[in-house]
Design an enzyme around this catalytic site. Structure first.
Site, PDB file in Angstrom:
ATOM      1  CG  ASP A  18      26.184  72.944 128.110  1.00  0.00           C
ATOM      2  OD1 ASP A  18      27.214  72.555 127.845  1.00  0.00           O
ATOM      3  OD2 ASP A  18      25.163  73.364 127.581  1.00  0.00           O
ATOM      4  CB  SER A  52      22.752  70.969 125.629  1.00  0.00           C
ATOM      5  OG  SER A  52      23.945  71.255 125.525  1.00  0.00           O
ATOM      6  CG  ASP A  72      26.081  62.734 120.798  1.00  0.00           C
ATOM      7  OD1 ASP A  72      26.672  64.117 121.283  1.00  0.00           O
ATOM      8  OD2 ASP A  72      25.526  62.927 119.546  1.00  0.00           O
ATOM      9  NE  ARG A 114      20.744  69.127 120.520  1.00  0.00           N
ATOM     10  CZ  ARG A 114      21.666  68.744 121.423  1.00  0.00           C
ATOM     11  NH1 ARG A 114      21.878  67.655 122.640  1.00  0.00           N
ATOM     12  NH2 ARG A 114      22.580  69.903 121.785  1.00  0.00           N
ATOM     13  CE  LYS A 143      27.427  74.381 125.254  1.00  0.00           C
ATOM     14  NZ  LYS A 143      26.624  72.474 124.983  1.00  0.00           N
ATOM     15  CG  ASP A 201      29.304  70.459 126.010  1.00  0.00           C
ATOM     16  OD1 ASP A 201      28.707  69.344 126.261  1.00  0.00           O
ATOM     17  OD2 ASP A 201      28.893  70.756 125.165  1.00  0.00           O
ATOM     18  CG  HIS A 244      31.423  67.825 122.749  1.00  0.00           C
ATOM     19  ND1 HIS A 244      30.985  66.602 122.673  1.00  0.00           N
ATOM     20  CD2 HIS A 244      30.309  68.463 123.296  1.00  0.00           C
ATOM     21  CE1 HIS A 244      29.703  66.378 123.753  1.00  0.00           C
ATOM     22  NE2 HIS A 244      29.247  68.221 123.646  1.00  0.00           N
ATOM     23  CG  ASP A 284      23.919  71.322 129.835  1.00  0.00           C
ATOM     24  OD1 ASP A 284      25.122  71.273 130.690  1.00  0.00           O
ATOM     25  OD2 ASP A 284      23.586  71.275 129.058  1.00  0.00           O
ATOM     26  CG  HIS A 285      24.959  67.521 129.606  1.00  0.00           C
ATOM     27  ND1 HIS A 285      26.252  67.884 129.278  1.00  0.00           N
ATOM     28  CD2 HIS A 285      24.534  68.486 128.889  1.00  0.00           C
ATOM     29  CE1 HIS A 285      26.438  68.054 128.248  1.00  0.00           C
ATOM     30  NE2 HIS A 285      25.628  69.120 128.309  1.00  0.00           N
ATOM     31  CG  HIS A 314      27.143  64.630 126.779  1.00  0.00           C
ATOM     32  ND1 HIS A 314      25.641  65.417 126.283  1.00  0.00           N
ATOM     33  CD2 HIS A 314      27.985  66.088 126.139  1.00  0.00           C
ATOM     34  CE1 HIS A 314      26.344  66.609 125.202  1.00  0.00           C
ATOM     35  NE2 HIS A 314      27.619  66.920 125.557  1.00  0.00           N
TER      36      HIS A 314
HETATM   37  O1  LIG Z   1      27.143  69.288 120.150  1.00  0.00           O
HETATM   38  C1  LIG Z   1      26.119  68.985 120.382  1.00  0.00           C
HETATM   39  O2  LIG Z   1      25.023  68.791 119.951  1.00  0.00           O
HETATM   40  C2  LIG Z   1      25.836  68.042 121.611  1.00  0.00           C
HETATM   41  C3  LIG Z   1      26.117  66.514 121.595  1.00  0.00           C
HETATM   42  O3  LIG Z   1      25.780  65.977 120.571  1.00  0.00           O
HETATM   43  O4  LIG Z   1      26.485  68.707 122.648  1.00  0.00           O
HETATM   44  P1  LIG Z   1      25.202  69.370 123.691  1.00  0.00           P
HETATM   45  O5  LIG Z   1      24.269  68.524 124.344  1.00  0.00           O
HETATM   46  O6  LIG Z   1      26.022  69.689 124.646  1.00  0.00           O
HETATM   47  O7  LIG Z   1      24.727  70.744 122.527  1.00  0.00           O
HETATM   48 MN   LIG Z   2      24.882  70.668 127.220  1.00  0.00          MN
HETATM   49 MN   LIG Z   3      27.768  68.609 124.731  1.00  0.00          MN
END
Ligand SMILES: O=C(O)[C@@H](CO)OP(=O)(O)O
Ligand SMILES: [Mn+2]
Ligand SMILES: [Mn+2]
Length: 546
Positions: free
Chosen positions: A21, A72, A164, A278, A353, A421, A425, A462-463, A493
């Site tokens: 990740d 993600s 973000d 999301r 995750k 990831d 962050h 994934d990114h 990201h």
């Molecule tokens: O932590 C999250 O919610 C996102 C960033 O906003 O990260 P990820 O898409 O890797 O889960």
């Molecule tokens: Mn991710």
């Molecule tokens: Mn992330």
């Protein structure tokens, strides 16, 4: 059902997809925690294995534009479905532009309820233009429409981002938004920011990693119990001064008051819109509003409100019941085909995750397709700031994955290593280097086991995230310098592609990429390796068999 592959009978051992990740690829080395890390295994793989790079952002994963970074949700949706769907960010933008959002039953019920009772419409959500969980333009369009639809009072509960978007950018959003609200208030419409806090401090927990976050959010938004301030700007400035170095995502909660009274508690007969599209970080608060019987924490008061999510966040469990825009109808996923074919699947990660390799992977559904064929393993995550434990649960995940693979039960497996990831962050460069080295070490342990079982590993991500740890200047592409000449940390990201490494000591195929392959190519690659043709609706795979 899947058709047999015309030439390739399938590998004997397991086909294991390893998702690192947040480990994207950038040719730049300055500010790139992956390039700076000691990664003998990844280096060897890139030197000796067939590999390519896959698109993991923008339109290649269903985002509105190529300016949008990957994330993600869209990444795992593409990996697990072999297809690219228009994602929540795109669907909501379109539904607002065409007006269909406001013609839908959910919006009309939200408005009718507040009109009938002369009550308040509350908005709760992530307050930025990151477009990963939400977009501030969606919020603004709905407030304008609520006024046009005759509502008297709107309250906005803002979750500060810094994850973000740049890490201390909250005031760049609050300032213009206050001007926007002041403009709308001129003829008596009463719209104000009522409460808020950092997104990693309140409300937006996911996968039940830490319900205390949601409880703090509930107390803040619903009960009006958090530290009092006159305005969001005052709150942010004061809290920053009291917590030197704090970044927006971690800011403590606050409540806006007038004459000592909270201006935005949530009461019976109010309407509430959770404006994130999301789902992972929106499900828990939605449950707190919707469930009659609710065990995770004591709500103290459970107002009877008309509640809507921007999207439906979980298609299996129907959370929430009311939603403004229909989510992408992700179907014909890899998991579903494998289950129908009688092929066993293992999904494993740590809590942070876990839903990525189950719920997102399966097209935002939390259930299994087949109880006996699928094994889902969650290793509980630490509850600490991850820069303090950059290794996270990678060793425990690897232990268990190795144990599971050795049982011989799983024809396919998918694993997500969160480190690149979650630590990326935090913006902490040193910790992110350790995070990347941790993943490298896990690969070093795992690959020989897959090899001994005569299996294959597809190593990808994934990114991006750890590949760019400094904010880049939009014009020059070089790291932005702060006043002290120190590069500015980047927590979000990236737009970079991700590696796709075909690890197969028997070298049964060659990697082919017409040049524009994205994450959606991995599903077809997987079934090809199992000896099947990919279904027609999937994007083509990355292997040519000799
Ligand atoms: O932590 C999250 O919610 C996102 C960033 O906003 O990260 P990820 O898409 O890797 O889960
Ligand atoms: Mn991710
Ligand atoms: Mn992330």
């Amino acid at each position: 059902m899947l058709k047999k592959h015309p030439t390739f009978p399938g590998v004997k051992g397991p086909v294991v997809t390893i998702i690192m990740d947040g480990i994207g690829y950038s040719p730049k080395t300055f500010g790139n925690a992956i390039a700076q890390a000691y990664t003998p295994t990844l280096d060897r793989l890139l030197a000796t294995c067939q590999h390519t790079f896959l698109k993991a952002h923008g339109k290649a994963v269903g985002m509105p534009s190529d300016e949008d970074m990957g994330n993600s949700e869209v990444g795992h949706n593409a990996l697990g479905s072999g297809q690219v769907y228009n994602q929540g960010a795109s669907l909501v933008a379109e539904a607002i532009a065409s007006g269909t959002l406001f013609q839908g039953a959910a919006w009309r019920e939200i408005i009718a309820n507040a009109r009938e009772h002369g009550s308040t419409l509350h908005f709760i959500g992530l307050f930025s233009d990151g477009n990963v969980h939400s977009h501030i333009d969606h919020l603004k369009a709905m407030i304008v429409r609520a006024k046009a639809d005759g509502l008297q009072r709107v309250r906005v509960h803002i979750l500060l981002d810094g994850r973000d978007v740049p890490e201390t950018s909250a005031l760049d959003y609050v300032g213009p938004f206050e001007t926007f609200l002041a403009e709308l208030r001129k003829d008596g419409f009463d719209a104000r920011i009522a409460s808020g806090g950092g997104r990693m401090s309140i409300t937006m927990d996911r996968y039940e990693a830490d319900w205390d976050m949601v409880e703090r959010g509930w107390r803040t938004h619903v009960l009006g119990e958090a530290r009092h301030f006159e305005s969001a700007t005052q709150a942010i400035e004061t809290l920053r001064a009291e917590h030197p170095g704090i970044i927006d995502q971690n800011l403590p909660p606050f409540v806006i008051v007038q004459d000592g009274e909270s201006i935005g508690r949530i009461f019976d007969k109010d309407s509430v819109i959770f404006f994130n599209f999301r789902g992972d970080r929106a499900i828990e608060m939605s449950r707190a509003f919707e469930e009659e019987e609710f065990a995770p924490f004591d709500r103290v008061r459970h107002p009877g409100v008309t509640y809507a999510g921007m999207l439906q966040y979980d298609g299996d469990l129907g959370i929430p019941r009311r939603y403004l825009v229909s989510p992408p109808a992700i179907r014909d996923t890899l998991g579903e085909y494998l289950a129908a074919e009688g092929i066993t699947q293992l999904a494993i990660s740590e809590t942070q995750k876990y839903g990525h390799v189950t719920y997102f992977w399966n097209g935002n559904r939390s259930g299994k397709f087949n109880e006996t064929l699928e094994t889902y393993v969650e290793i509980p995550s630490d509850k600490v700031p991850f820069e303090q434990r950059p290794w996270m649960k990678s060793a425990e995940i690897t232990d268990e994955l190795i144990r599971q693979l050795k049982t011989g039960k799983h024809r396919t497996a998918r694993v997500n290593y969160a480190n690149g990831d979650m630590v990326g962050h935090t913006g902490n460069y040193q910790a992110t280097i350790i995070a990347v080295e941790t993943v490298d070490l896990a690969l070093a342990r795992l690959l020989p086991v897959i090899d001994a079982l005569e299996g294959v590993a597809l190593i990808t991500a994934d990114h991006g995230n750890a590949d760019e740890m400094y904010e880049l200047d939009k014009k020059t592409g070089e790291p932005q310098q702060s006043v002290h000449g120190i590069p500015k940390a980047k927590t979000s990201h990236t737009l970079n592609p991700v590696p796709f490494i075909y690890y197969d000591s028997r070298r049964r195929a060659v990697v082919t990429n017409p040049g524009d392959a994205g994450l959606s190519a991995v599903a077809a690659t997987t079934v090809n390796l199992l000896g099947y043709q990919a279904p027609g609706m999937w994007d083509r795979g990355l292997l040519e068999f000799r």
